[in-house]
Enzyme design. Structure first.
Site, PDB file in Angstrom:
ATOM      1  N   ASP A 210       0.615  -1.164   0.096  1.00 52.14           N
ATOM      2  CA  ASP A 210       0.030  -0.011  -0.152  1.00 52.14           C
ATOM      3  C   ASP A 210       1.027   1.221   0.059  1.00 52.14           C
ATOM      4  O   ASP A 210       0.453   2.162   0.806  1.00 52.14           O
ATOM      5  CB  ASP A 210      -0.910   0.186   1.288  1.00 52.14           C
ATOM      6  CG  ASP A 210      -1.535  -1.187   1.580  1.00 52.14           C
ATOM      7  OD1 ASP A 210      -2.240  -1.877   0.286  1.00 52.14           O
ATOM      8  OD2 ASP A 210      -1.527  -1.860   2.532  1.00 52.14           O
ATOM      9  N   GLU A 408     -11.724  -0.066  -3.366  1.00 53.18           N
ATOM     10  CA  GLU A 408     -10.931   0.708  -2.254  1.00 53.18           C
ATOM     11  C   GLU A 408      -9.969   1.533  -2.967  1.00 53.18           C
ATOM     12  O   GLU A 408      -9.585   1.778  -4.172  1.00 53.18           O
ATOM     13  CB  GLU A 408     -10.426  -0.318  -1.541  1.00 53.18           C
ATOM     14  CG  GLU A 408      -9.555  -1.516  -2.046  1.00 53.18           C
ATOM     15  CD  GLU A 408      -8.990  -2.498  -1.369  1.00 53.18           C
ATOM     16  OE1 GLU A 408      -9.689  -2.620  -0.055  1.00 53.18           O
ATOM     17  OE2 GLU A 408      -8.269  -3.420  -1.383  1.00 53.18           O
ATOM     18  N   ASN A 483      -6.066  -7.894  -4.898  1.00 53.68           N
ATOM     19  CA  ASN A 483      -6.283  -6.389  -5.395  1.00 53.68           C
ATOM     20  C   ASN A 483      -4.942  -5.466  -5.150  1.00 53.68           C
ATOM     21  O   ASN A 483      -4.054  -5.997  -4.786  1.00 53.68           O
ATOM     22  CB  ASN A 483      -7.479  -5.816  -4.078  1.00 53.68           C
ATOM     23  CG  ASN A 483      -6.895  -6.115  -2.729  1.00 53.68           C
ATOM     24  OD1 ASN A 483      -6.823  -7.175  -2.221  1.00 53.68           O
ATOM     25  ND2 ASN A 483      -7.089  -5.049  -2.084  1.00 53.68           N
ATOM     26  N   GLU A 555      23.727   6.270   6.032  1.00 53.05           N
ATOM     27  CA  GLU A 555      23.214   5.007   6.717  1.00 53.05           C
ATOM     28  C   GLU A 555      23.665   3.703   5.904  1.00 53.05           C
ATOM     29  O   GLU A 555      23.322   3.445   4.837  1.00 53.05           O
ATOM     30  CB  GLU A 555      21.606   5.149   6.887  1.00 53.05           C
ATOM     31  CG  GLU A 555      21.201   6.286   7.682  1.00 53.05           C
ATOM     32  CD  GLU A 555      21.474   6.348   8.951  1.00 53.05           C
ATOM     33  OE1 GLU A 555      21.844   5.331   9.414  1.00 53.05           O
ATOM     34  OE2 GLU A 555      21.563   7.545   9.663  1.00 53.05           O
ATOM     35  N   GLU A 557      21.989   0.888   6.373  1.00 60.48           N
ATOM     36  CA  GLU A 557      20.880   0.607   5.946  1.00 60.48           C
ATOM     37  C   GLU A 557      20.389   1.141   4.519  1.00 60.48           C
ATOM     38  O   GLU A 557      19.060   0.949   4.555  1.00 60.48           O
ATOM     39  CB  GLU A 557      19.795   0.187   6.879  1.00 60.48           C
ATOM     40  CG  GLU A 557      19.330   1.564   7.713  1.00 60.48           C
ATOM     41  CD  GLU A 557      20.224   2.480   8.630  1.00 60.48           C
ATOM     42  OE1 GLU A 557      19.821   3.285   9.081  1.00 60.48           O
ATOM     43  OE2 GLU A 557      21.371   1.748   8.670  1.00 60.48           O
ATOM     44  N   ASN A 583      17.302   5.744  14.437  1.00 64.71           N
ATOM     45  CA  ASN A 583      18.666   5.238  13.843  1.00 64.71           C
ATOM     46  C   ASN A 583      18.313   3.667  13.672  1.00 64.71           C
ATOM     47  O   ASN A 583      18.150   3.040  14.872  1.00 64.71           O
ATOM     48  CB  ASN A 583      19.863   5.598  14.863  1.00 64.71           C
ATOM     49  CG  ASN A 583      20.993   5.151  14.185  1.00 64.71           C
ATOM     50  OD1 ASN A 583      21.349   5.167  12.923  1.00 64.71           O
ATOM     51  ND2 ASN A 583      21.976   4.853  15.160  1.00 64.71           N
ATOM     52  N   ASP A 678      26.609   0.583  11.337  1.00 67.25           N
ATOM     53  CA  ASP A 678      25.772   1.661  11.380  1.00 67.25           C
ATOM     54  C   ASP A 678      25.772   2.796  10.313  1.00 67.25           C
ATOM     55  O   ASP A 678      24.687   3.150   9.986  1.00 67.25           O
ATOM     56  CB  ASP A 678      26.095   2.466  12.859  1.00 67.25           C
ATOM     57  CG  ASP A 678      25.073   3.440  13.155  1.00 67.25           C
ATOM     58  OD1 ASP A 678      23.951   3.727  12.462  1.00 67.25           O
ATOM     59  OD2 ASP A 678      25.352   4.338  14.076  1.00 67.25           O
TER      60      ASP A 678
END
Length: 790
Positions: A210, A408, A483, A555, A557, A583, A678
């Protein structure tokens, strides 16, 4: 709620079993406890009292609205079907107008309408009574939701005699002892499901559905229903049970500046007992908007509270922190004009150019009062309503959106003065009039249709413009249907279409899916008349908007692709986004895992890379590769810092220039997590002025001299300094192609092997640069070699 069953355990609970209750003596205040909220009418006040059975504290329950209004603790994930548990607790009531004795229940809510009384006690007024019993959870009982609470026996109208049914009471020393909680299944996706080179799905280490795209300050944020919340792959098969949407109460957030490398910002705990809005139970289908309210820029995150209502929380930035300005849902059965809407969910905001704001919502079965053909073709189940100036209230009556075959997911964007509303179409069935024939041009099942209007509040069926996106199964094959839910956002002058498909789920499970969806993006193209060219779903996705800039702290990530890693929030602020932002770190890193970035621009060259890491075992290392996970290593970081402590480690790089896909590959002992990461930061190599240096020792008249020459190969003038142990000379403004020369006298008949240093100073691309070149020369003995006497 009367007892459904009692069970006698086959064997006594063992002493080695575990107490699953946290803070059962309330010595840590109300930590881990909250008021039962299984029904909308449940309500009470919990406070700490010193009138305890033991210790210094107990909980006092007052202002009870229902018999079920009592203290609750969530045991989901702790209790197991088929297991036997022993429950003990102390309870007391003191109302002099209440009966001399009163029965109390310890009850488990397993979700929905499933409530089971576990243990009961009949208390005497003014005295502590003890719950002391055992219960067995049936082997067939779902325990994905398991919430324990304390109550008085159910009656339909407790307020008729509150002294009998709604008396205050105190609770202390609660314990549930039994089998230890099962180990939490790893949610880490160990298989590469987003293939290198492909840009869809957007992420490969978690799921999300979504998606709602939102742009702010040059960055795209994508808010997602957290499909990963219920993901629990079997350790042996790797396959998870099917998704349970009823458990989802978090929103996942990712962001990007290039639409290919996405930063994981983790989950926003929106709903549930520990959520920003604890009066809501679910958070699906997010929508985001920003607006200046009373001189302050605010960010508003809308979400569906299951199918029955929608709500909004407020952020100080797109990343939060988040608060709730409301104590009840924004859209529900009281919303004017929406009374007949079955599903009051999927809220999508639009802030217009004039500052007026609107919310689009709704969906589900059509009203049965409509003729069957109309229920199918024009179910009138979507709504538009104006938002208040505060963005957390509504104004007036909601208007019908007469979208053909609507189901929807209504969402609106504005382009060149026109409003575009897209939505997901239904699949027919009894909810939509049974076996009906769609009108010509209307959407088929599970497609994304769209409408074009001049008015954000006016959507008659005549504004229907066609199908924007066929069902995703047309592009991604069997198992990817169902959907959809979409949004459109503008970024740097182009429009993009978001949607979801269970493509990652399919790839990692060998072409089977369990309902776990992943976000995708395609670019939108428009016809000259303003209509939209139908979107084609692809794994290729969109082009990368810009190359990735590595010369900063960013970052860890942030992924273009990844294998076998997960992310987790840690304490403290983000090194890239600031102290107020959450973080995250990369974790669950095993030997052979990797993460990668797409199209990283190193320019003239990178000198080094620094990682902030937390070593977990000895012997780990990070290897940097260009172009692939098995490409040659161009830099290695031995992760040799103190175990368990965050540290910054640096590796020198060689030959890292230009634009490359960058792979960080992880190696170390097998079978253990190696380290956590990190952040990354690359340092650019210093640009160098092109200088050609020659040095020679020679003899003149029996004496040794050192001759140094530096030629300026730059396109602009430079200053050159020539240095030896025998002297120094500086020459300013040496022209391109020109030379600086000096013959240094030694006053000796010989010189040993030595070196000369040349320092060139100038400018490259407006930046002041100093380049140092050291060149060796051979020694000379003028007496021993008369040929040198010239």
């Amino acid at each position: 709620m009367l007892a459904a069953w009692f069970a006698v355990p086959a064997a006594p609970v063992q002493a080695a079993d575990t107490n699953l209750i946290v803070n059962g003596g309330f010595e840590e205040g109300l930590g881990s406890w909250f008021v039962n909220n299984g029904n909308a009418t449940d309500s009470a006040t919990l406070s700490v009292t010193t009138d305890a059975y033991s210790g210094s504290s107990a909980v006092l329950v007052t202002n009870r609205a229902t018999t079920g209004s009592g203290p609750m603790q969530d045991l989901s994930g702790k209790v197991q079907a088929g297991q036997t548990y022993a429950l003990t607790a102390r309870i007391k009531y003191e109302n002099p107008n209440s009966p001399a004795t009163k029965q109390f229940f310890a009850t488990m809510h397993y979700g929905g309408g499933t409530y089971t009384n576990l243990v009961s006690v009949t208390a005497t007024r003014g005295q502590w009574a003890q719950f002391n019993g055992q219960f067995t959870i049936p082997a067939t009982q779902s325990v994905s939701t398991a919430r324990l609470f304390f109550e008085t026996p159910w009656t339909s109208n407790p307020s008729s005699d509150p002294n009998v049914h709604l008396m205050d009471f105190k609770l202390d020393d609660v314990s549930v002892v039994g089998a230890a909680p099962p180990p939490t299944p790893s949610k880490t996706i160990e298989v590469v499901g987003k293939l290198p080179g492909e840009h869809n799905p957007l992420i490969g280490h978690k799921f999300g559905a979504d998606g709602f795209g939102f742009t702010h300050d040059g960055r795209v944020y994508l808010y997602l229903t957290n499909d990963t919340q219920g993901y629990a792959p079997n350790p042996t098969t790797g396959v998870s049970p099917s998704i349970n949407y009823g458990n989802i109460n978090q929103i996942t957030l990712i962001s990007s500046t290039d639409l290919v490398n996405w930063t994981d910002h983790g989950e926003i705990q929106v709903a549930g007992p520990n959520g920003v809005a604890p009066f809501t139970g679910n958070s699906w289908a997010p929508g985001m908007a920003k607006k200046v309210v009373n001189g302050q820029e605010k960010f508003f995150l809308y979400y569906a509270n299951g199918g029955g209502s929608s709500n909004v929380i407020t952020g100080a930035s797109p990343l939060g922190p988040w608060t709730s300005e409301r104590t009840s849902t924004l859209i529900d059965g009281r919303t004017p004009g929406a009374e007949a809407v079955a599903w009051k969910f999927d809220p999508a905001p639009l802030v217009d150019d004039d500052g007026e704001a609107y919310l689009y919502f709704g969906g589900g079965p059509a009203a049965t009062s409509m003729p069957a053909a109309e229920r199918f073709n024009n179910p009138k189940n979507l709504r538009a309503i104006k938002l208040g100036s505060d963005m957390v209230s509504t104004e007036g009556t909601s208007a019908v959106v007469d979208a053909p075959v609507a189901f929807e997911a209504a969402q609106v964007f504005k382009r060149e003065g026109k409003y575009y509303l897209s939505y997901s179409s239904h699949f027919g069935g009894n909810d939509f009039g049974g076996n009906q024939t769609p009108l010509p041009g209307y959407p088929g099942g599970g497609q994304i249709g769209y409408m074009i209007s001049d008015d954000p509040m006016s959507w008659p069926k005549e504004t229907y413009a066609g199908v924007l996106f066929p069902n995703q199964s047309q592009f991604f094959g069997a198992g990817t249907g169902g959907n959809n839910h979409q949004s459109v956002f503008e970024y740097e002058g182009k429009y993009y279409f978001t949607y979801h498909a269970p493509t990652l789920n399919k790839r990692i499970n060998g072409n089977t899916t369990q309902g776990y969806r992943s976000p995708h993006i395609q670019q939108l193209a428009f016809n000259p008349d303003g209509t939209i060219q139908q979107v084609v779903g692809t794994y290729a996705g969109v082009d990368q908007v810009r190359n990735f800039d590595p010369y900063r702290v960013f970052e860890a990530e942030t992924f273009g692709w990844s294998k076998g890693v997960a992310t987790a929030k840690v304490d403290g602020g983000s090194p890239e986004f600031g102290g107020a932002a959450p973080n995250l770190v990369v974790r669950d890193i095993d030997n052979g895992d990797w993460t990668a970035l797409s199209s990283v621009d190193f320019g003239d060259g990178a000198q080094s890379v620094t990682a902030k890491v937390r070593p977990l075992v000895a012997g780990g290392k990070i290897e940097l590769r260009l172009g692939g996970a098995t490409a040659p290593v161009v830099g290695t970081i031995p992760v040799d810092g103190p175990l368990g402590e965050w540290t910054e480690l640096t590796a020198e790089l060689d030959g890292v220039a230009g634009v490359h896909d960058v792979y960080f590959t992880y190696a170390g002992p097998g079978g253990v997590d190696l380290f956590e990461i990190d952040s990354w930061a690359f340092e650019a190599g210093q640009p160098e002025l092109p200088v050609t240096v020659t040095v020679q020792a020679r003899c003149i008249g029996g004496k040794a001299y050192v001759a140094v020459q530096a030629r300026n190969d730059h396109t602009a003038a430079v200053g050159i300094t020539l240095e030896t142990v025998y002297g120094e000379r500086s020459v300013a403004n040496v022209a391109p192609g020109g030379n600086a020369f000096q013959q240094f006298a030694t006053r000796a008949g010989s010189v040993p092997v030595g070196s000369a240093t040349v320092r060139a100073t100038g400018s490259i691309d407006g930046e002041a640069v100093t380049t140092v070149v050291t060149e060796q020369y051979s020694g000379v003995d003028c007496a021993a070699d008369p040929r040198q006497a010239q």
